[in-house]
Motif scaffolding. Structure first.
Motif, short mmCIF file in Angstrom:
data_model
loop_
_atom_site.label_atom_id
_atom_site.label_comp_id
_atom_site.label_asym_id
_atom_site.label_seq_id
_atom_site.Cartn_x
_atom_site.Cartn_y
_atom_site.Cartn_z
N GLU A 6 -6.26 -1.35 6.06
CA GLU A 6 -5.62 -0.22 5.37
C GLU A 6 -6.46 0.21 4.18
O GLU A 6 -7.15 -0.61 3.56
CB GLU A 6 -4.22 -0.60 4.87
CG GLU A 6 -3.26 -1.05 5.93
CD GLU A 6 -3.18 -2.56 6.06
OE1 GLU A 6 -2.15 -3.09 6.52
OE2 GLU A 6 -4.18 -3.24 5.68
N SER A 7 -6.35 1.50 3.86
CA SER A 7 -7.01 2.03 2.67
C SER A 7 -6.24 3.25 2.20
O SER A 7 -5.36 3.76 2.91
CB SER A 7 -8.46 2.41 2.97
OG SER A 7 -8.53 3.41 3.96
N GLY A 9 -4.50 3.50 -0.82
CA GLY A 9 -3.47 3.26 -1.82
C GLY A 9 -3.98 3.54 -3.22
O GLY A 9 -5.18 3.79 -3.43
N LEU A 20 -2.59 7.36 3.32
CA LEU A 20 -3.06 6.04 3.72
C LEU A 20 -3.72 6.12 5.09
O LEU A 20 -3.32 6.93 5.93
CB LEU A 20 -1.89 5.05 3.77
CG LEU A 20 -1.03 4.92 2.53
CD1 LEU A 20 0.03 3.84 2.73
CD2 LEU A 20 -1.86 4.63 1.30
N CYS A 22 -5.34 3.52 8.32
CA CYS A 22 -5.43 2.18 8.89
C CYS A 22 -6.36 2.24 10.09
O CYS A 22 -6.06 2.90 11.09
CB CYS A 22 -4.06 1.68 9.32
SG CYS A 22 -4.09 0.11 10.21
N TRP A 36 3.81 1.77 10.19
CA TRP A 36 3.67 1.47 8.76
C TRP A 36 4.94 0.80 8.27
O TRP A 36 6.05 1.25 8.62
CB TRP A 36 3.41 2.73 7.95
CG TRP A 36 2.06 3.31 8.14
CD1 TRP A 36 1.69 4.31 9.00
CD2 TRP A 36 0.85 2.92 7.46
NE1 TRP A 36 0.35 4.56 8.89
CE2 TRP A 36 -0.18 3.73 7.94
CE3 TRP A 36 0.56 1.98 6.48
CZ2 TRP A 36 -1.50 3.62 7.49
CZ3 TRP A 36 -0.73 1.86 6.02
CH2 TRP A 36 -1.75 2.68 6.53
N ARG A 38 6.47 -1.41 4.54
CA ARG A 38 6.19 -1.61 3.13
C ARG A 38 7.03 -2.75 2.58
O ARG A 38 8.10 -3.06 3.10
CB ARG A 38 6.42 -0.32 2.34
CG ARG A 38 7.87 0.13 2.28
CD ARG A 38 7.95 1.50 1.61
NE ARG A 38 9.33 1.96 1.51
CZ ARG A 38 9.68 3.17 1.08
NH1 ARG A 38 8.75 4.04 0.72
NH2 ARG A 38 10.95 3.50 1.00
N VAL A 92 3.62 -2.57 -1.42
CA VAL A 92 2.43 -2.79 -0.61
C VAL A 92 2.73 -2.25 0.78
O VAL A 92 3.75 -2.59 1.38
CB VAL A 92 2.05 -4.28 -0.53
CG1 VAL A 92 0.83 -4.47 0.38
CG2 VAL A 92 1.77 -4.83 -1.92
N TYR A 94 1.76 -1.81 4.70
CA TYR A 94 1.06 -2.50 5.77
C TYR A 94 1.10 -1.66 7.05
O TYR A 94 2.13 -1.03 7.35
CB TYR A 94 1.73 -3.83 6.08
CG TYR A 94 1.78 -4.81 4.95
CD1 TYR A 94 2.85 -4.81 4.04
CD2 TYR A 94 0.78 -5.76 4.77
CE1 TYR A 94 2.90 -5.71 3.00
CE2 TYR A 94 0.83 -6.67 3.73
CZ TYR A 94 1.90 -6.63 2.85
OH TYR A 94 1.94 -7.54 1.82
N ARG A 107 -3.75 -6.24 6.05
CA ARG A 107 -3.52 -7.02 4.84
C ARG A 107 -2.82 -6.21 3.76
O ARG A 107 -2.44 -6.77 2.72
CB ARG A 107 -4.84 -7.58 4.32
CG ARG A 107 -5.51 -8.47 5.35
CD ARG A 107 -6.78 -9.09 4.82
NE ARG A 107 -6.50 -10.17 3.88
CZ ARG A 107 -7.43 -10.99 3.40
NH1 ARG A 107 -8.68 -10.85 3.76
NH2 ARG A 107 -7.10 -11.94 2.55
N THR A 109 -2.11 -2.31 1.49
CA THR A 109 -2.70 -1.54 0.40
C THR A 109 -1.60 -1.20 -0.58
O THR A 109 -0.49 -0.82 -0.19
CB THR A 109 -3.42 -0.28 0.92
OG1 THR A 109 -4.09 0.38 -0.15
CG2 THR A 109 -2.48 0.70 1.60
N GLN A 110 -1.88 -1.34 -1.86
CA GLN A 110 -0.86 -1.15 -2.90
C GLN A 110 -0.69 0.33 -3.22
O GLN A 110 -1.68 1.04 -3.46
CB GLN A 110 -1.25 -1.90 -4.17
CG GLN A 110 -0.32 -1.69 -5.35
CD GLN A 110 1.03 -2.37 -5.15
OE1 GLN A 110 1.10 -3.53 -4.75
NE2 GLN A 110 2.11 -1.64 -5.43
#
Length: 115
Positions: A6-7, A9, A20, A22, A36, A38, A92, A94, A107, A109-110
């Motif tokens: 994931e990216s 955030g 976001l 993934c 997704w 969270r 977070v 996911y 893993r 992303t916040q």
């Protein structure tokens, strides 16, 4: 080896937007249900949205009309466009990939939404 990464955030003010991404590797991506979820501090992980292999989507009531899930099967990537963000969206995030009885998770992303 299966990987979901994931990216996208970050920190955003209430009312703002984030997208976001993934990216998946090691799976026949187009066959998988992508989703997704969270998890906020002190809370259980909760469903946000899913996209089937043919693009049918489903959303949690709390994000309907604000979030949009989409997927690019050519890029093995699923996206979550988040608009009109609220402080309660802080968590977070996911992504997961599901096929038959197998589930893979990234893993996370916040995402932090300030008021």
């Amino acid at each position: 080896q299966v990987q979901l990464v994931e990216s996208g955030g970050g920190l955003v003010q209430a009312g703002g937007s984030l997208r976001l991404s993934c990216s998946a590797s090691g799976i026949i991506y187009s066959s998988y249900l992508m989703g997704w979820y969270r998890q906020a501090p002190g809370k259980q992980r909760e469903f946000v949205a899913t996209s089937t292999s043919n693009g049918n989507t489903n959303y949690a009531d709390s994000v309907k009309g604000r979030f949009t899930i989409s997927r690019d099967n050519a890029k093995n990537t699923v996206y979550l466009q988040m608009n009109s963000l609220k402080p309660e969206d802080t968590a977070v995030y996911y992504c997961d990939a599901v096929f038959a009885s197998t589930t893979y998770w990234g893993r996370g992303t916040q995402v932090t939404v300030s008021s």
